[in-house]
Design an enzyme around this catalytic site. Structure first.
Site, PDB file in Angstrom:
ATOM      1  N   THR A 117      42.800  46.049  41.652  1.00 29.63           N
ATOM      2  CA  THR A 117      42.330  47.292  41.039  1.00 29.63           C
ATOM      3  C   THR A 117      43.412  48.362  41.019  1.00 29.63           C
ATOM      4  O   THR A 117      43.548  49.110  40.041  1.00 29.63           O
ATOM      5  CB  THR A 117      41.095  47.824  41.793  1.00 29.63           C
ATOM      6  OG1 THR A 117      40.033  46.866  41.669  1.00 29.63           O
ATOM      7  CG2 THR A 117      40.625  49.150  41.225  1.00 29.63           C
ATOM      8  N   HIS A 175      40.193  43.468  36.440  1.00 28.95           N
ATOM      9  CA  HIS A 175      40.764  42.162  36.806  1.00 28.95           C
ATOM     10  C   HIS A 175      39.671  41.105  36.744  1.00 28.95           C
ATOM     11  O   HIS A 175      38.505  41.419  36.481  1.00 28.95           O
ATOM     12  CB  HIS A 175      41.417  42.191  38.191  1.00 28.95           C
ATOM     13  CG  HIS A 175      40.506  42.679  39.287  1.00 28.95           C
ATOM     14  ND1 HIS A 175      39.483  41.929  39.812  1.00 28.95           N
ATOM     15  CD2 HIS A 175      40.480  43.857  39.958  1.00 28.95           C
ATOM     16  CE1 HIS A 175      38.866  42.602  40.766  1.00 28.95           C
ATOM     17  NE2 HIS A 175      39.440  43.782  40.872  1.00 28.95           N
ATOM     18  N   GLU A 230      34.354  47.158  36.990  1.00 27.60           N
ATOM     19  CA  GLU A 230      34.866  46.351  38.093  1.00 27.60           C
ATOM     20  C   GLU A 230      34.643  44.859  37.862  1.00 27.60           C
ATOM     21  O   GLU A 230      33.517  44.408  37.601  1.00 27.60           O
ATOM     22  CB  GLU A 230      34.181  46.786  39.399  1.00 27.60           C
ATOM     23  CG  GLU A 230      34.506  45.932  40.603  1.00 27.60           C
ATOM     24  CD  GLU A 230      35.982  46.002  40.977  1.00 27.60           C
ATOM     25  OE1 GLU A 230      36.569  44.929  41.232  1.00 27.60           O
ATOM     26  OE2 GLU A 230      36.545  47.110  41.011  1.00 27.60           O
TER      27      GLU A 230
END
Length: 692
Positions: free
Chosen positions: A305, A482, A261
């Site tokens: 995401t 990202h 993440e």
């Protein structure tokens, strides 16, 4: 007291008084239902205020329509509107209990195909307290029937009706404005249906869903099979043949995907006060058995995401606005990695995520993609101390995932989605084992702390994979979804990177995220090929010995000599080996120098690449918005039957058990191979919450 009672009764005998009573009762029951029947994740004063206020504007508007009628008719209209809204609220309460989601237009349209089994299942989901939402309708009807309140026969001037509607619309506009302040891009990015209900209300969500459905249906209705011709021509032309040195080297291996993440490439080997932020990932990145890509970019749009997952599993781009997983993920036809690997290699597929299944509409989109299992929040511990931000803390999430991982039939395709390293990067003191940076930007300075925590979590997982034996039979793919720090924090980023400025070129290069593919025996190294998330699936398929030539993939194999290396961003900018285009500016990719005067040759190359990027994004959008894959089925592929998938805890656990029992001695799960001896005790974590 008598005088007071007389005055209240007099007010209620007035049409406006009865209207006000109905509005107050409807508002109260709706708010109580929000708080007691749904899990909306309300936090902070603003969200609580909006949840309290959002039922009013919509009810005021619909109830206000009755002001244009007279006498008995207006009272009946009011009760009917109240009853319809109440039935809708009740239906959502019952549906939410089982699916943690709200009813949509498409869900209602498809109800006929499962109506034979709905009656008994719906009854089993109801509890007596659900029926309290009908209490106000019953009370209001009783007051009128028994003439405790008399019908006011006098009509109202139309200006009262128009005024009421105007007030309702003003209240809704204010509600929406405050909601956008608290959650920017609420209606364009569409994170989760829970968010729309939390901020704007259930009825507003229903209208929003109806508008989205109508727009999508109109585009779908105008599409036909000929629209696929241009798409197929482009993807066939874009196809890159596999590299013979790597084709099939991972055939039959488990695929373990670790979703890092908000993890950016610059974190590799980055130090704070002489300490490595991510020592585990640094070692993994430089491992001789890891193929690491140092020019790999995220390509997400507003879906963040969700866009990354869309590209990873489908090699299709997210949409220019909003999230494709949310907007079309439920109904579209897909030919995604889980289904492809199942049909070509006998793979079991599962996604693991320690948040609610409805976030980014995963609980529906995954069915379209063919995931056998989706282990969401309902499969994990409910302890609030284990959660932070967007779900379970990574150490706890990964440890608790082991119990399900060892039950999957091998080979499996498993995606583990971490969340702790997510904006705004909060971390409790017990877990903050790393110093913050000192840029003075509070958003940026906590980033290295949560990244370090993620790194520790990965170390624990890797240790378990090796101890359990899964490591030896798996290809492990790690990727960043990202950026973690946006270009809005350029000054702080310059401090982090030790640069004098932060320009458009720097921002484009700052969008690099990790892609690492590791397997015992793999010939690894640092690969300088330019690529992005759209290229992951074709690359993985070729490693597994599965050719992607007949599939509609907008990416291509990163290891192929034919890979073009043109990286398209969702806004139309791009990065390639020679040039980087940001808006109207063009930079030399190798040096970062702004090219102020392009030669004719340079202009021609830039224009060619620009046209290709625009065409690629446009064609992918057509596939998504018009559901074009319904018109094309690759040879040997069987379309996904979404009705075969159920991600509820009860069904998932039963499926794991029943599959194991049916296969018996032929079961390939790690648990059964160990003759029922679990490997979970081999998972070691220093998570302080578990020690407590």
């Amino acid at each position: 007291m008598k005088k007071e009672n007389f005055n209240i009764k007099k007010i209620l005998n007035n049409r406006i008084g009865f209207f006000a009573l109905a509005l107050i009762l409807f508002w109260a029951k709706t708010y109580i239902a929000y708080r007691t029947k749904f899990s909306l994740g309300v936090s902070g004063m603003m969200q609580h205020f909006l949840l309290l206020m959002n039922p009013i504007s919509f009810a005021l508007f619909l109830f206000g329509i009755t002001f244009f009628s007279k006498g008995k008719k207006s009272y009946i209209m009011l009760l009917v509107i109240d009853l319809i809204l109440t039935i809708w609220l009740f239906a959502n309460i019952v549906y939410y209990r089982e699916f943690s989601d709200f009813l949509t237009v498409n869900m209602i349209k498809s109800a006929g195909s499962v109506s034979a089994n709905m009656d008994s299942s719906a009854l089993s989901l109801m509890v007596p307290s659900d029926f309290f939402v009908f209490l106000d309708v019953i009370v209001l009807t009783g007051l009128l029937l028994f003439k405790v309140i008399k019908i006011d026969p006098t009509g109202l001037k139309k200006r009262y009706g128009f005024l009421t509607l105007a007030v309702a619309m003003t209240l809704f506009a204010a509600n929406l404005g405050l909601a956008e302040m608290d959650r920017s891009g609420l209606l364009t990015r569409t994170f989760d249906r829970n968010y729309i209900v939390k901020y704007l209300g259930l009825n507003a969500f229903t209208v929003y869903d109806g508008v989205q459905t109508a727009q999508a249906n109109a585009k779908r209705a105008n599409a036909d099979s000929s629209d696929m011709d241009e798409v197929l021509a482009y993807t066939q032309q874009n196809y890159a043949a596999p590299n013979p040195d790597y084709y099939g080297v991972a055939k039959g291996k488990n695929v373990i995907i670790i979703h890092l993440e908000s993890f950016q490439q610059f974190l590799f080997d980055y130090k704070v006060d002489g300490q490595e932020v991510t020592p585990t990932l640094n070692q993994f990145y430089h491992d001789s058995q890891t193929m690491s890509f140092d020019n790999f970019f995220h390509q997400v749009g507003q879906g963040k995401t969700a866009d990354a997952e869309m590209m990873l599993d489908n090699s299709l781009y997210g949409l220019s606005q909003g999230s494709a997983m949310v907007q079309v993920g439920t109904d579209n036809t897909y030919q995604a990695a889980p289904a492809i690997l199942a049909q070509q290699g006998g793979y079991t597929s599962a996604s693991f995520h320690g948040d609610v299944g409805s976030f980014w509409n995963r609980n529906n989109a995954y069915k379209s993609w063919g995931y056998d299992y989706f282990f969401d929040a309902q499969y994990y511990s409910e302890n609030e101390a284990y959660k932070l931000g967007y779900g379970l803390k990574d150490k706890i999430f990964l440890k608790e995932s082991a119990q399900y991982l060892e039950q999957l039939q091998q080979p499996f395709y498993a995606k583990l989605i971490t969340v702790t390293n997510h904006y705004p990067y909060p971390l409790d003191e017990a877990n903050a084992a790393f110093p913050k940076t000192t840029t003075g930007d509070s958003t940026v300075d906590g980033y290295v702390q949560t990244a370090h925590y993620l790194d520790q979590s990965i170390n624990e997982l890797m240790t378990y994979l090796k101890a359990s034996g899964l490591y030896d039979n798996s290809v492990i793919l790690m990727y960043g979804d990202h950026y973690g720090i946006s270009g809005n924090h350029g000054e702080a980023v310059s401090q982090l990177l030790g640069t004098e400025e932060y320009n458009d070129y720097d921002d484009a290069m700052f969008q690099k995220v990790p892609l690492m593919i590791h397997m015992p025996g793999l010939k690894g190294g640092i690969n300088h090929t330019f690529g992005g998330e759209i290229d992951v699936l074709p690359t993985l398929m070729h490693l597994l010995g599965m050719d992607n030539k007949e599939y509609v993939h907008f990416g291509s194999d990163l290891l192929s000599p034919e890979h073009q290396g043109l990286v398209a961003f969702r806004n139309g900018n791009f990065v390639a080996k020679d040039y980087t285009k940001v808006g109207s500016k063009v930079y030399d990719t190798a040096t970062g120098t702004l090219i102020e005067h392009l030669t004719e040759e340079q202009k021609a190359q830039i224009e060619k690449e620009k046209e290709q990027v625009e065409k690629e994004l446009s064609l992918s959008d057509q596939v998504q918005i018009s559901d074009l894959l319904r018109y094309y089925t690759p040879s040997g592929f069987t379309p996904v039957d979404k009705s075969q998938y159920n991600y509820t805890y009860r069904f998932g656990m039963d499926l794991l058990k029943e599959t194991s029992e049916e296969l018996g001695d032929q079961s390939t799960s790690l648990l059964d191979q160990n003759k029922g001896q679990s490997t979970v005790e081999k998972y070691q974590t220093d998570a302080p919450e578990l020690k407590e």
